[in-house]
Design a protein around this motif. Structure first.
Motif, PDB file in Angstrom:
ATOM      1  N   CYS A 124      45.669  19.000  -6.801  1.00 27.86           N
ATOM      2  CA  CYS A 124      45.222  19.638  -8.250  1.00 27.86           C
ATOM      3  C   CYS A 124      44.910  18.018  -8.954  1.00 27.86           C
ATOM      4  CB  CYS A 124      46.189  20.312  -8.840  1.00 27.86           C
ATOM      5  SG  CYS A 124      46.387  21.846  -7.984  1.00 27.86           S
ATOM      6  N   LEU A 161      40.397  23.945 -11.803  1.00 32.51           N
ATOM      7  CA  LEU A 161      39.621  23.002 -12.553  1.00 32.51           C
ATOM      8  C   LEU A 161      38.281  23.715 -12.909  1.00 32.51           C
ATOM      9  CD1 LEU A 161      40.100  19.591 -10.686  1.00 32.51           C
ATOM     10  CD2 LEU A 161      40.892  20.370 -13.146  1.00 32.51           C
ATOM     11  N   GLY A 172      41.648  21.422 -16.640  1.00 35.78           N
ATOM     12  CA  GLY A 172      42.652  22.137 -15.633  1.00 35.78           C
ATOM     13  C   GLY A 172      43.017  23.403 -16.426  1.00 35.78           C
TER      14      GLY A 172
END
Length: 198
Positions: A124, A161, A172
């Motif tokens: 991430c 995202l 995010g």
């Protein structure tokens, strides 16, 4: 509907001072992960030591630092490690930590936290493992994901995202099923109640 199950104990709990020392030692270790790359090669990531306050706060939230507790859901000891997590972490780290000992239990808990930092940091945040607050927003998205997943499991916690249509910036958004757990752990990290516990 309340469960009538009450936790059981496998013996006497270790003194809080011994638990504190074990948690501090487990948090202070650096760990290296060997990961597969999209091209089929291997790469190694070395993570910085975990914040001791994070490891201690999760242990406090999970068990109140009771080393001999067995929870109704199967959680074992200080870090409330589930049996499946024991075998997974021992396989990932190529070790044989015993979840029923204080040292083994906190080692497995810290390894699981490290694995979560690596998992979310890589998937991430582009390999960024910084758990500290963002200097501009003050938000802690990676820390929040790690805390949430420790309790709810990585498969239940997500970071999506999206592209902001107005600015084109990547934004995010965390999907956290247990926000009160995350808030409790973060509060414990600040308040450190274990420093005054007998």
């Amino acid at each position: 509907m309340q469960s009538s199950c009450k936790p059981s104990y496998t013996g006497a709990n270790e003194p809080k001072s011994a638990v504190n020392d074990a948690l501090t030692a487990a948090a202070g270790k650096t760990r290296t992960f060997t990961l597969g790359t999209p091209s089929g090669g291997r790469t190694a990531d070395t993570l910085p030591p975990l914040p001791a306050a994070l490891v201690k706060a999760i242990a406090w939230q999970e068990s109140g630092w009771q080393s001999a507790i067995l929870a109704c859901d199967g959680g074992i000891g200080t870090m409330q490690i589930m049996p499946g997590t024991v075998s997974t972490m021992n396989a990932k780290y190529n070790n044989t930590a015993d979840v029923h000992t204080l040292a083994g239990n906190v080692q497995l808990g810290a390894e699981y936290l490290d694995w979560l930092v690596a998992y979310y940091g890589d998937s991430c945040f582009g390999g960024d493992y910084d758990l500290s607050p963002d200097p501009v927003s003050g938000k802690t998205p990676l820390l929040d994901l790690v805390i949430a997943a420790y309790n709810a499991g990585a498969g239940n916690v997500h970071y999506n995202l999206t592209t902001d249509p107005a600015t084109g910036a990547q934004v995010g958004q965390s999907v956290i099923p247990n926000p009160s757990y995350v808030a409790n752990v973060k509060a414990l990290m600040s308040k450190t109640p274990w420093t005054t516990a007998a």
